[in-house]
Design a protein around this motif. Sequence first.
Motif, PDB file in Angstrom:
ATOM      1  N   ARG A  26      -6.840 -11.128  56.829  1.00 20.88           N
ATOM      2  CA  ARG A  26      -5.739 -10.619  57.653  1.00 20.88           C
ATOM      3  C   ARG A  26      -6.236  -9.881  58.916  1.00 20.88           C
ATOM      4  O   ARG A  26      -5.713 -10.108  60.004  1.00 20.88           O
ATOM      5  CB  ARG A  26      -4.834  -9.695  56.833  1.00 20.88           C
ATOM      6  CG  ARG A  26      -3.981 -10.408  55.778  1.00 20.88           C
ATOM      7  CD  ARG A  26      -2.653 -10.845  56.363  1.00 20.88           C
ATOM      8  NE  ARG A  26      -1.799 -11.485  55.368  1.00 20.88           N
ATOM      9  CZ  ARG A  26      -0.783 -10.895  54.739  1.00 20.88           C
ATOM     10  NH1 ARG A  26      -0.494  -9.630  54.982  1.00 20.88           N
ATOM     11  NH2 ARG A  26      -0.054 -11.571  53.871  1.00 20.88           N
ATOM     12  N   PRO A  27      -7.239  -9.007  58.808  1.00 20.10           N
ATOM     13  CA  PRO A  27      -7.666  -8.256  59.998  1.00 20.10           C
ATOM     14  C   PRO A  27      -8.213  -9.129  61.130  1.00 20.10           C
ATOM     15  O   PRO A  27      -8.152  -8.734  62.298  1.00 20.10           O
ATOM     16  CB  PRO A  27      -8.747  -7.310  59.453  1.00 20.10           C
ATOM     17  CG  PRO A  27      -8.402  -7.140  58.006  1.00 20.10           C
ATOM     18  CD  PRO A  27      -7.878  -8.477  57.581  1.00 20.10           C
ATOM     19  N   ILE A  28      -8.778 -10.306  60.810  1.00 22.76           N
ATOM     20  CA  ILE A  28      -9.363 -11.146  61.861  1.00 22.76           C
ATOM     21  C   ILE A  28      -8.523 -12.391  62.128  1.00 22.76           C
ATOM     22  O   ILE A  28      -8.914 -13.256  62.923  1.00 22.76           O
ATOM     23  CB  ILE A  28     -10.807 -11.570  61.504  1.00 22.76           C
ATOM     24  CG1 ILE A  28     -10.819 -12.406  60.222  1.00 22.76           C
ATOM     25  CG2 ILE A  28     -11.703 -10.350  61.375  1.00 22.76           C
ATOM     26  CD1 ILE A  28     -12.190 -12.972  59.871  1.00 22.76           C
ATOM     27  N   SER A  29      -7.367 -12.485  61.498  1.00 27.91           N
ATOM     28  CA  SER A  29      -6.535 -13.682  61.611  1.00 27.91           C
ATOM     29  C   SER A  29      -6.114 -13.964  63.042  1.00 27.91           C
ATOM     30  O   SER A  29      -6.255 -15.082  63.556  1.00 27.91           O
ATOM     31  CB  SER A  29      -5.301 -13.539  60.718  1.00 27.91           C
ATOM     32  OG  SER A  29      -4.520 -14.717  60.737  1.00 27.91           O
ATOM     33  N   ARG A  30      -5.590 -12.961  63.718  1.00 32.92           N
ATOM     34  CA  ARG A  30      -5.123 -13.148  65.089  1.00 32.92           C
ATOM     35  C   ARG A  30      -6.287 -13.413  66.049  1.00 32.92           C
ATOM     36  O   ARG A  30      -6.163 -14.201  66.996  1.00 32.92           O
ATOM     37  CB  ARG A  30      -4.348 -11.913  65.555  1.00 32.92           C
ATOM     38  CG  ARG A  30      -3.760 -12.026  66.937  1.00 32.92           C
ATOM     39  CD  ARG A  30      -2.681 -13.080  67.016  1.00 32.92           C
ATOM     40  NE  ARG A  30      -1.459 -12.685  66.312  1.00 32.92           N
ATOM     41  CZ  ARG A  30      -0.416 -13.493  66.150  1.00 32.92           C
ATOM     42  NH1 ARG A  30      -0.444 -14.723  66.617  1.00 32.92           N
ATOM     43  NH2 ARG A  30       0.657 -13.070  65.494  1.00 32.92           N
ATOM     44  N   LYS A  31      -7.420 -12.800  65.782  1.00 30.81           N
ATOM     45  CA  LYS A  31      -8.601 -12.966  66.634  1.00 30.81           C
ATOM     46  C   LYS A  31      -8.979 -14.437  66.764  1.00 30.81           C
ATOM     47  O   LYS A  31      -9.188 -14.946  67.883  1.00 30.81           O
ATOM     48  CB  LYS A  31      -9.769 -12.164  66.047  1.00 30.81           C
ATOM     49  CG  LYS A  31     -11.118 -12.424  66.708  1.00 30.81           C
ATOM     50  CD  LYS A  31     -12.221 -11.667  65.981  1.00 30.81           C
ATOM     51  CE  LYS A  31     -13.595 -11.999  66.551  1.00 30.81           C
ATOM     52  NZ  LYS A  31     -14.680 -11.291  65.816  1.00 30.81           N
ATOM     53  N   TYR A  39     -16.177 -20.358  65.627  1.00 34.55           N
ATOM     54  CA  TYR A  39     -16.409 -20.279  64.188  1.00 34.55           C
ATOM     55  C   TYR A  39     -16.305 -18.837  63.695  1.00 34.55           C
ATOM     56  O   TYR A  39     -16.942 -17.943  64.263  1.00 34.55           O
ATOM     57  CB  TYR A  39     -17.792 -20.834  63.839  1.00 34.55           C
ATOM     58  CG  TYR A  39     -18.158 -20.633  62.391  1.00 34.55           C
ATOM     59  CD1 TYR A  39     -17.454 -21.283  61.384  1.00 34.55           C
ATOM     60  CD2 TYR A  39     -19.185 -19.774  62.031  1.00 34.55           C
ATOM     61  CE1 TYR A  39     -17.778 -21.087  60.053  1.00 34.55           C
ATOM     62  CE2 TYR A  39     -19.522 -19.578  60.698  1.00 34.55           C
ATOM     63  CZ  TYR A  39     -18.808 -20.237  59.718  1.00 34.55           C
ATOM     64  OH  TYR A  39     -19.126 -20.033  58.399  1.00 34.55           O
ATOM     65  N   PRO A  40     -15.513 -18.588  62.640  1.00 33.58           N
ATOM     66  CA  PRO A  40     -15.402 -17.231  62.082  1.00 33.58           C
ATOM     67  C   PRO A  40     -16.674 -16.838  61.325  1.00 33.58           C
ATOM     68  O   PRO A  40     -16.840 -17.168  60.156  1.00 33.58           O
ATOM     69  CB  PRO A  40     -14.198 -17.336  61.123  1.00 33.58           C
ATOM     70  CG  PRO A  40     -13.507 -18.614  61.480  1.00 33.58           C
ATOM     71  CD  PRO A  40     -14.577 -19.525  61.986  1.00 33.58           C
ATOM     72  N   LYS A  41     -17.565 -16.138  61.993  1.00 35.03           N
ATOM     73  CA  LYS A  41     -18.858 -15.804  61.394  1.00 35.03           C
ATOM     74  C   LYS A  41     -18.712 -14.924  60.158  1.00 35.03           C
ATOM     75  O   LYS A  41     -19.599 -14.892  59.297  1.00 35.03           O
ATOM     76  CB  LYS A  41     -19.740 -15.101  62.434  1.00 35.03           C
ATOM     77  CG  LYS A  41     -20.130 -16.004  63.602  1.00 35.03           C
ATOM     78  CD  LYS A  41     -21.036 -15.281  64.579  1.00 35.03           C
ATOM     79  CE  LYS A  41     -21.445 -16.205  65.728  1.00 35.03           C
ATOM     80  NZ  LYS A  41     -22.329 -15.517  66.710  1.00 35.03           N
ATOM     81  N   GLU A  42     -17.593 -14.218  60.077  1.00 33.51           N
ATOM     82  CA  GLU A  42     -17.377 -13.360  58.905  1.00 33.51           C
ATOM     83  C   GLU A  42     -17.360 -14.155  57.604  1.00 33.51           C
ATOM     84  O   GLU A  42     -17.636 -13.613  56.529  1.00 33.51           O
ATOM     85  CB  GLU A  42     -16.055 -12.596  59.057  1.00 33.51           C
ATOM     86  CG  GLU A  42     -16.035 -11.570  60.181  1.00 33.51           C
ATOM     87  CD  GLU A  42     -15.649 -12.150  61.530  1.00 33.51           C
ATOM     88  OE1 GLU A  42     -15.352 -11.366  62.447  1.00 33.51           O
ATOM     89  OE2 GLU A  42     -15.645 -13.395  61.663  1.00 33.51           O
ATOM     90  N   LEU A  43     -17.052 -15.449  57.701  1.00 33.48           N
ATOM     91  CA  LEU A  43     -16.987 -16.275  56.494  1.00 33.48           C
ATOM     92  C   LEU A  43     -18.355 -16.521  55.880  1.00 33.48           C
ATOM     93  O   LEU A  43     -18.455 -16.837  54.687  1.00 33.48           O
ATOM     94  CB  LEU A  43     -16.309 -17.617  56.810  1.00 33.48           C
ATOM     95  CG  LEU A  43     -14.858 -17.553  57.290  1.00 33.48           C
ATOM     96  CD1 LEU A  43     -14.297 -18.953  57.474  1.00 33.48           C
ATOM     97  CD2 LEU A  43     -13.986 -16.761  56.316  1.00 33.48           C
ATOM     98  N   ASP A  44     -19.424 -16.377  56.663  1.00 28.60           N
ATOM     99  CA  ASP A  44     -20.762 -16.549  56.105  1.00 28.60           C
ATOM    100  C   ASP A  44     -21.048 -15.482  55.054  1.00 28.60           C
ATOM    101  O   ASP A  44     -21.692 -15.745  54.036  1.00 28.60           O
ATOM    102  CB  ASP A  44     -21.813 -16.478  57.213  1.00 28.60           C
ATOM    103  CG  ASP A  44     -21.789 -17.709  58.111  1.00 28.60           C
ATOM    104  OD1 ASP A  44     -21.312 -18.770  57.644  1.00 28.60           O
ATOM    105  OD2 ASP A  44     -22.218 -17.603  59.270  1.00 28.60           O
TER     106      ASP A  44
END
Length: 403
Positions: A26-31, A39-44
């Motif tokens: 949720r916190p990075i969804s809009r980003k 690529y959403p690096k947070e997923l690593d």
Amino acid sequence: MINLENPKKFQGLVDMTRQVSTEMFRPISRKYDRAEHTYPKELDTLRALLEGMNEGDPSGGVSASGGRSNKQQTGNVNGGNISTVLSVAEACWGDTSFVLTMPGQGLGNAAIAAVADDEQMARFGDKWASMAITEPHFGSDSAAVKTTAILDEETGEYVLNGTKIFVTSGERCDVVVVWASVDPSLGRAAIKSFIVPRDNPGLELVRLEHKLGIRGSDTAQFALVDCRIPKENLLGTPEVEVKKGFAGVMQTFDNTRPMVAAMAVGVAKASLERTFELLKEAGVEIDYDKPAHLQIGAAAELLRLESDYEAFRLLTLEAAWMADNRKPNSVNASMAKAKAGRGATEIALKCVELCGAAGYGEDELLEKWARDAKILDIFEGTQQIQLLIIARNLLGKSSAELK
């Protein structure tokens, strides 16, 4: 008999996935909705966490790959398919595009899980696999595949040529499961699926698509130009069984359609919960002990949407349960996918409407969920195709008899 409650043994999984959705998605969804193709690096970080958990429990994390049913189990089984739909629904409560671009959890993984032999599982089971079916000249009619895979007897390799569009996670994956015909003269029976490494020089990335929703997930177009792969990368048997048709490759959808329905469950749940909160803040109370027609319009509408949500949630669980218990679930998977895809789209749009300016603006995620929901009524077979599959089964008609 299916139990209508979530299996208690998966409650920890559900709780963990909700935490991931709340604190990470949720916190990075809009980003990443705004930064399409990034690529959403947070997923690593999440992938590393899930790999650690799955070493001790193969059903212990957020997954989009479907599950393999254990042939040795007897009695009522709540296994990989149920755990997958439960975790996917909670993850899509956070963000659908992140589930679609989860490292190592592509839609092609469901094809590998459904069809691959033990040797192929050893080579590709831990790879991030996307799925390449659709071509420029067709959408939902999977039998219209024109991409070819011709066996070179001298080298023992298949040579693939064709164009594939709308490949989810095509740029980011490790391998692509490609549908191609080994003999176009034999029709749909000759369609097989092949595992193509993403770095194969014959697999050329043409472009990335700009989309209405799920912008955190990349969608690619590929050209296969004399793309060579070992014959061992063919999923299933090389023989063409004309009478059987292409039921083997279609088996993949019995796993993936409940998963897509679960995505719709998650989006719908998120929309309903946030709408309930916003209506309550505006002074609209929903009384679950009072008939809907005795309440104000907004409350009555929300109750109607919640009942529709519950219907397709249960259809989704039923289809997954049937897969875990090795019961033919093709029709049930189509029912779940058709009802959930349509229902989630309606719910998300109605929630935007009920919340007025709050629902339409970017201060809330409601408008994003409405955009994300639409694809769930389209990919993995449109709603119209699902209804056609259901009708053929109920009426006892073949695909040639009922189009």
